[in-house]
Design a protein around this motif. Structure first.
Motif, PDB file in Angstrom:
ATOM      1  N   LEU A  28     -22.692 -39.399  29.514  1.00  0.00           N
ATOM      2  CA  LEU A  28     -21.494 -38.974  30.231  1.00  0.00           C
ATOM      3  C   LEU A  28     -20.773 -40.165  30.841  1.00  0.00           C
ATOM      4  CD1 LEU A  28     -22.903 -35.811  32.051  1.00  0.00           C
ATOM      5  CD2 LEU A  28     -21.671 -35.912  29.878  1.00  0.00           C
ATOM      6  N   SER A  29     -21.559 -41.158  31.240  1.00  0.00           N
ATOM      7  CA  SER A  29     -21.015 -42.391  31.793  1.00  0.00           C
ATOM      8  C   SER A  29     -22.089 -43.458  31.667  1.00  0.00           C
ATOM      9  CB  SER A  29     -20.603 -42.196  33.262  1.00  0.00           C
ATOM     10  OG  SER A  29     -21.748 -41.995  34.074  1.00  0.00           O
ATOM     11  N   SER A  30     -21.872 -44.596  32.254  1.00  0.00           N
ATOM     12  CA  SER A  30     -22.866 -45.668  32.186  1.00  0.00           C
ATOM     13  C   SER A  30     -24.103 -45.364  33.020  1.00  0.00           C
ATOM     14  CB  SER A  30     -22.250 -46.985  32.650  1.00  0.00           C
ATOM     15  OG  SER A  30     -21.784 -46.860  33.996  1.00  0.00           O
ATOM     16  N   ILE A  31     -24.032 -44.364  33.914  1.00  0.00           N
ATOM     17  CA  ILE A  31     -25.159 -44.067  34.811  1.00  0.00           C
ATOM     18  C   ILE A  31     -25.621 -42.625  34.724  1.00  0.00           C
ATOM     19  CG2 ILE A  31     -24.587 -45.886  36.450  1.00  0.00           C
ATOM     20  CD1 ILE A  31     -23.309 -43.724  38.222  1.00  0.00           C
ATOM     21  N   SER A  32     -25.056 -41.797  33.822  1.00  0.00           N
ATOM     22  CA  SER A  32     -25.461 -40.395  33.750  1.00  0.00           C
ATOM     23  C   SER A  32     -25.406 -39.914  32.310  1.00  0.00           C
ATOM     24  CB  SER A  32     -24.567 -39.519  34.628  1.00  0.00           C
ATOM     25  OG  SER A  32     -23.226 -39.553  34.171  1.00  0.00           O
ATOM     26  N   SER A  33     -26.180 -38.858  32.019  1.00  0.00           N
ATOM     27  CA  SER A  33     -26.210 -38.296  30.674  1.00  0.00           C
ATOM     28  C   SER A  33     -26.753 -36.885  30.702  1.00  0.00           C
ATOM     29  CB  SER A  33     -27.067 -39.152  29.741  1.00  0.00           C
ATOM     30  OG  SER A  33     -28.416 -39.144  30.160  1.00  0.00           O
ATOM     31  N   LEU A  34     -26.405 -36.095  29.695  1.00  0.00           N
ATOM     32  CA  LEU A  34     -26.975 -34.786  29.450  1.00  0.00           C
ATOM     33  C   LEU A  34     -27.955 -34.883  28.292  1.00  0.00           C
ATOM     34  CD1 LEU A  34     -23.954 -32.285  29.707  1.00  0.00           C
ATOM     35  CD2 LEU A  34     -25.930 -32.413  31.236  1.00  0.00           C
ATOM     36  N   GLY A  35     -28.909 -33.961  28.240  1.00  0.00           N
ATOM     37  CA  GLY A  35     -29.875 -33.977  27.156  1.00  0.00           C
ATOM     38  C   GLY A  35     -30.237 -32.582  26.706  1.00  0.00           C
ATOM     39  N   LEU A  36     -30.501 -32.433  25.422  1.00  0.00           N
ATOM     40  CA  LEU A  36     -31.042 -31.201  24.858  1.00  0.00           C
ATOM     41  C   LEU A  36     -32.469 -31.472  24.414  1.00  0.00           C
ATOM     42  CD1 LEU A  36     -28.110 -29.747  22.711  1.00  0.00           C
ATOM     43  CD2 LEU A  36     -28.913 -28.965  24.945  1.00  0.00           C
ATOM     44  N   GLU A  37     -33.384 -30.534  24.715  1.00  0.00           N
ATOM     45  CA  GLU A  37     -34.795 -30.752  24.428  1.00  0.00           C
ATOM     46  C   GLU A  37     -35.413 -29.537  23.750  1.00  0.00           C
ATOM     47  OE1 GLU A  37     -37.213 -32.593  27.462  1.00  0.00           O
ATOM     48  OE2 GLU A  37     -35.447 -32.938  28.703  1.00  0.00           O
ATOM     49  N   LEU A  38     -36.309 -29.814  22.815  1.00  0.00           N
ATOM     50  CA  LEU A  38     -37.108 -28.779  22.154  1.00  0.00           C
ATOM     51  C   LEU A  38     -38.567 -29.206  22.217  1.00  0.00           C
ATOM     52  CD1 LEU A  38     -37.502 -26.246  20.370  1.00  0.00           C
ATOM     53  CD2 LEU A  38     -37.138 -27.741  18.383  1.00  0.00           C
ATOM     54  N   GLN A  39     -39.435 -28.299  22.667  1.00  0.00           N
ATOM     55  CA  GLN A  39     -40.860 -28.567  22.714  1.00  0.00           C
ATOM     56  C   GLN A  39     -41.599 -27.387  22.105  1.00  0.00           C
ATOM     57  OE1 GLN A  39     -42.245 -29.651  26.635  1.00  0.00           O
ATOM     58  NE2 GLN A  39     -40.711 -31.264  26.887  1.00  0.00           N
ATOM     59  N   ALA A  40     -42.670 -27.662  21.376  1.00  0.00           N
ATOM     60  CA  ALA A  40     -43.438 -26.594  20.741  1.00  0.00           C
ATOM     61  C   ALA A  40     -44.887 -27.018  20.577  1.00  0.00           C
ATOM     62  CB  ALA A  40     -42.840 -26.236  19.382  1.00  0.00           C
ATOM     63  N   LEU A  41     -45.790 -26.060  20.759  1.00  0.00           N
ATOM     64  CA  LEU A  41     -47.213 -26.246  20.500  1.00  0.00           C
ATOM     65  C   LEU A  41     -47.717 -25.031  19.728  1.00  0.00           C
ATOM     66  CD1 LEU A  41     -48.801 -27.627  23.808  1.00  0.00           C
ATOM     67  CD2 LEU A  41     -48.519 -28.836  21.644  1.00  0.00           C
ATOM     68  N   ALA A  42     -48.383 -25.261  18.609  1.00  0.00           N
ATOM     69  CA  ALA A  42     -48.996 -24.190  17.827  1.00  0.00           C
ATOM     70  C   ALA A  42     -50.484 -24.478  17.693  1.00  0.00           C
ATOM     71  CB  ALA A  42     -48.346 -24.089  16.452  1.00  0.00           C
ATOM     72  N   HIS A  43     -51.313 -23.529  18.087  1.00  0.00           N
ATOM     73  CA  HIS A  43     -52.765 -23.665  18.019  1.00  0.00           C
ATOM     74  C   HIS A  43     -53.278 -22.729  16.940  1.00  0.00           C
ATOM     75  CE1 HIS A  43     -52.708 -25.292  22.261  1.00  0.00           C
ATOM     76  NE2 HIS A  43     -51.571 -24.637  22.190  1.00  0.00           N
ATOM     77  N   HIS A  44     -54.164 -23.238  16.096  1.00  0.00           N
ATOM     78  CA  HIS A  44     -54.718 -22.396  15.028  1.00  0.00           C
ATOM     79  C   HIS A  44     -56.222 -22.572  14.969  1.00  0.00           C
ATOM     80  CE1 HIS A  44     -54.983 -20.184  11.268  1.00  0.00           C
ATOM     81  NE2 HIS A  44     -55.775 -21.145  10.812  1.00  0.00           N
ATOM     82  N   ARG A  45     -56.928 -21.447  14.833  1.00  0.00           N
ATOM     83  CA  ARG A  45     -58.369 -21.455  14.605  1.00  0.00           C
ATOM     84  C   ARG A  45     -58.663 -20.494  13.466  1.00  0.00           C
ATOM     85  NH1 ARG A  45     -60.722 -20.768  20.740  1.00  0.00           N
ATOM     86  NH2 ARG A  45     -59.519 -22.443  21.707  1.00  0.00           N
ATOM     87  N   GLY A  46     -59.403 -20.958  12.486  1.00  0.00           N
ATOM     88  CA  GLY A  46     -59.724 -20.129  11.338  1.00  0.00           C
ATOM     89  C   GLY A  46     -59.713 -20.965  10.078  1.00  0.00           C
ATOM     90  N   GLY A  47     -59.335 -20.376   8.955  1.00  0.00           N
ATOM     91  CA  GLY A  47     -59.284 -21.104   7.698  1.00  0.00           C
ATOM     92  C   GLY A  47     -59.978 -20.354   6.585  1.00  0.00           C
TER      93      GLY A  47
END
Length: 397
Positions: free
Chosen positions: A219-238
Motif C-alpha cells: 500500500l505504501s513503503s511502510i504498509s501492505s495488505l496480504g491474502l493467506e491460505l493455510q491447510a493441513l490434511a492428516h491421513h491414517r490408513g492405506g
C-alpha cells in the motif's frame, strides 16, 4: 491457590511487554534453504541445541497440567558438491529428551502415537533418530527438500491449526517439502511422513500434508495488505493396512486477510501485523464425534527491539484441529468421542523477551494466558524459558 499464583505471575510478565506478537520464538537460528546463505562450505559441521523449561497450568477439563523440562539436539555433517546451482546433502543424528520422561504430552494427534506409529510402548524410550536432508536451490527463492524438513514454527501456521508447543514435543518432520520465497509471494508445501508400513503391519500408514501461501499487496513503503491460505490434511490408513476401521482423514483449512505496518517507537522499528481467518474442519472415517465444523480467528502481533507479543481471539463451532491448541477444540480431556463444547472460544495474550540474541544463539523468556469461558476453569497459562544455540563450522572451502 497455585494456579492463581501462576496466573498472576504470567500476567505480570505480559504487562512488561509494551506491544502485542507471533509464535516466532522457536526460531532455531538456521537460515532458510530458500536463500544462498543456507548453502555454505564444501564440507561443514552444524550443531543445533534447544533447551527449554515450560510449565503449563491448564484447565483440567480441557487438558491436564504438565511441565516440559528438556532439550532437542542435532548434529549433522554437510557436503556441497561443485554444481551449477546449490545442492547439499546433510547426514547426522537428532535427539529429543525430557528430564525424567520422554513422552508426547500435547496435541490430540499424539495421544494414540503407540498405535499408529508402530513403535508400540517403545516410544517412551530414549529418542535418538537419524537425520538426513538433501536440498537443492534450482532457481532463486525456490528450494526443494527431501528428508528433514524446515518444520514447526517455520511453517507459520496459526494456533488453531498448529500448537507452537509442538516445537518442543514432536519429532522433527521428515518427507518432502517445496518452498518459495519471492518479493511478494511466499509458498510452503510439505508432506510429513509419520508412519511407514509393510504388508501385514498391524498399525496404519500415517502422514500429514500441509500448505501455507501468502501474497503481499504493498500500500505504501511502510504498509501492505496480504491474502493467506493455510491447510493441513492428516491421513491414517492405506491399501496395505490390515485393520479396516483405521482409515481416517481430517482436513483443516484457513483463509485470511492481513494488514502490516511499520512504525518507529523510541528510534527503534516496530513491526505490527493484524489478521483475521475463516477456518473449516471436515473428517472421513468417524474418528472424532463431529464430522465438520468451522471457526473464526483474529490475531494482532508485533515486534519491537527484543520484545515479541501476540493477542488472539477464537470462536468455533464443532471444530477439531488435530495439531491445534487444546483450547480451540470441541473435545476435551475426556477423549475424542465426547463433545466438551460445541462452541469452543478463547482470548489469548502472550509475550516473550529475548535476553540474548545473535545469528548463532538466543535466550528468551515467555508467558501467556488463555481465557476460555467454555471451561469450568476459565483461565489457563504457561511460563517458559528457551535457549537456542546453532554453531556452524566450515571444514572445507
Amino acid at each position: 491457590m497455585m494456579r492463581l499464583i501462576h496466573a498472576l505471575c504470567t500476567l505480570m510478565c505480559l504487562c512488561l511487554a509494551p506491544h502485542l506478537m507471533a509464535q516466532g520464538n522457536y526460531q532455531a537460528e538456521v537460515p532458510s534453504r530458500t536463500t544462498l546463505d543456507a548453502f555454505g562450505d564444501r564440507l561443514s559441521l552444524r550443531l543445533l541445541a534447544e533447551a527449554f523449561f515450560r510449565n503449563n497450568e491448564y484447565a483440567s477439563d480441557l487438558i491436564a497440567d504438565y511441565t516440559l523440562p528438556g532439550y532437542r539436539f542435532r548434529a549433522d555433517l554437510g557436503f556441497r558438491p561443485n554444481t551449477s546451482f546449490p545442492v547439499e546433502l546433510r547426514l547426522g543424528v537428532s535427539n529429543l529428551y525430557y528430564w525424567g520422561a520422554s513422552r508426547y504430552p500435547s496435541a490430540m494427534a499424539y495421544l494414540d502415537l503407540p498405535y499408529w506409529n508402530g513403535e508400540g510402548e517403545r516410544y517412551t524410550k530414549f529418542r535418538l533418530r537419524p537425520f538426513f536432508q538433501a536440498s537443492i536451490l534450482p532457481t532463486k527463492g525456490l528450494a526443494i527438500l527431501l528428508g528433514g524438513l524446515e518444520g514447526g514454527a517455520k511453517h507459520e501456521l496459526i494456533e488453531p491449526l498448529y500448537n507452537p508447543e509442538l516445537n518442543l514435543t514432536a519429532d522433527e518432520e521428515t518427507g518432502l517439502q517445496i518452498k518459495y520465497l519471492g518479493e511478494r509471494t511466499k509458498i510452503d508445501t510439505w508432506v510429513d511422513w509419520r508412519s511407514f508400513i509393510f504388508r501385514g503391519e498391524a498399525h496404519p500408514e500415517a502422514f500429514i500434508f500441509g500448505l501455507t501461501a501468502r501474497h503481499r499487496f504493498p500500500l505504501s513503503s511502510i504498509s501492505s495488505l496480504g491474502l493467506e491460505l493455510q491447510a493441513l490434511a492428516h491421513h491414517r490408513g492405506g491399501v496395505l493396512n490390515q485393520q479396516a476401521d483405521t482409515v481416517h482423514t481430517w482436513l483443516n483449512t484457513a483463509l485470511g486477510i492481513s494488514y502490516e505496518h511499520q512504525f518507529k517507537v523510541m528510534e527503534a522499528p516496530l513491526s505490527w501485523r493484524t489478521s483475521a481467518f475463516a477456518l473449516s474442519y471436515t473428517q472421513r472415517g468417524e474418528h472424532y464425534s463431529v464430522n465438520e465444523g468451522w471457526g473464526i480467528y483474529a490475531e494482532s502481533e508485533a515486534r519491537w527491539r527484543r520484545w515479541q507479543a501476540k493477542m488472539g481471539l477464537w470462536y468455533g463451532t464443532d471444530f477439531i484441529g488435530v495439531l491445534g491448541v487444546p483450547f480451540a477444540q470441541s473435545v476435551g480431556r475426556k477423549g475424542r468421542q465426547v463433545i466438551h463444547s460445541h462452541h469452543p472460544r478463547y482470548l489469548s495474550l502472550s509475550a516473550s523477551y529475548r535476553i540474548m540474541e545473535s545469528m548463532k544463539y538466543s535466550l528468551s523468556l515467555s508467558a501467556g494466558v488463555w481465557m476460555h469461558p467454555h471451561s469450568a476453569d476459565r483461565m489457563s497459562s504457561y511460563i517458559e524459558a528457551y535457549l537456542s544455540i546453532s554453531p556452524y563450522f566450515g571444514l572445507l572451502k
